[in-house]
Design a protein around this motif. Structure first.
Motif, PDB file in Angstrom:
ATOM      1  N   VAL A  25      -6.198   0.383  -6.471  1.00 20.22           N
ATOM      2  CA  VAL A  25      -6.782   1.627  -5.966  1.00 20.22           C
ATOM      3  C   VAL A  25      -6.258   1.897  -4.562  1.00 20.22           C
ATOM      4  O   VAL A  25      -5.815   0.989  -3.859  1.00 20.22           O
ATOM      5  N   ASP A  26      -6.330   3.159  -4.171  1.00 19.55           N
ATOM      6  CA  ASP A  26      -5.867   3.500  -2.825  1.00 19.55           C
ATOM      7  C   ASP A  26      -6.975   3.239  -1.804  1.00 19.55           C
ATOM      8  O   ASP A  26      -8.061   2.778  -2.144  1.00 19.55           O
ATOM      9  N   SER A  28      -9.004   5.116  -0.276  1.00 19.19           N
ATOM     10  CA  SER A  28     -10.272   5.844  -0.411  1.00 19.19           C
ATOM     11  C   SER A  28     -11.229   5.165  -1.385  1.00 19.19           C
ATOM     12  O   SER A  28     -12.428   5.409  -1.353  1.00 19.19           O
ATOM     13  N   GLU A  29     -10.697   4.278  -2.239  1.00 11.93           N
ATOM     14  CA  GLU A  29     -11.529   3.569  -3.210  1.00 11.93           C
ATOM     15  C   GLU A  29     -11.609   2.067  -2.943  1.00 11.93           C
ATOM     16  O   GLU A  29     -12.152   1.320  -3.762  1.00 11.93           O
ATOM     17  N   ASN A  30     -11.088   1.617  -1.813  1.00 15.44           N
ATOM     18  CA  ASN A  30     -11.110   0.193  -1.476  1.00 15.44           C
ATOM     19  C   ASN A  30     -12.554  -0.252  -1.256  1.00 15.44           C
ATOM     20  O   ASN A  30     -13.236   0.256  -0.361  1.00 15.44           O
ATOM     21  N   PRO A  31     -13.045  -1.198  -2.066  1.00 14.72           N
ATOM     22  CA  PRO A  31     -14.444  -1.605  -1.947  1.00 14.72           C
ATOM     23  C   PRO A  31     -14.779  -2.360  -0.661  1.00 14.72           C
ATOM     24  O   PRO A  31     -15.945  -2.484  -0.306  1.00 14.72           O
ATOM     25  N   TYR A  37      -4.543  -0.190   0.463  1.00 13.72           N
ATOM     26  CA  TYR A  37      -4.616  -0.262  -0.995  1.00 13.72           C
ATOM     27  C   TYR A  37      -5.240  -1.600  -1.368  1.00 13.72           C
ATOM     28  O   TYR A  37      -5.207  -2.556  -0.596  1.00 13.72           O
TER      29      TYR A  37
END
Length: 70
Positions: A25-26, A28-31, A37
């Motif tokens: 994921v990029d 913006s979605e990194n937990p 990324y």
């Protein structure tokens, strides 16, 4: 083992497009909240059964950016 994206990532997106299991994921979605990324280790299959080698590493234009053994 799973792939891991290092801090030299240039965020080009090539790895995301090539991952057959959508484990990458990029930022913006990194937990973790980091602006990098991210590879979900529990989803990464190192492309076994999909490609002869990890597709993300093959697609990455930055040598050493993605490594195995996260």
């Amino acid at each position: 083992m799973a792939a891991k994206i290092t801090d030299i990532c240039i965020a080009c997106g090539a790895c995301i497009d090539e991952c057959p299991v959508e484990a990458i994921v990029d930022d913006s979605e990194n937990p973790t909240g980091a602006e990098t990324y991210y590879v979900f280790a529990d989803k990464c299959v190192e492309c076994v059964g999909h490609h002869s080698s990890p597709a993300c590493i093959e697609a990455c234009p930055t040598e050493g950016c993605i490594v195995l053994g996260a």
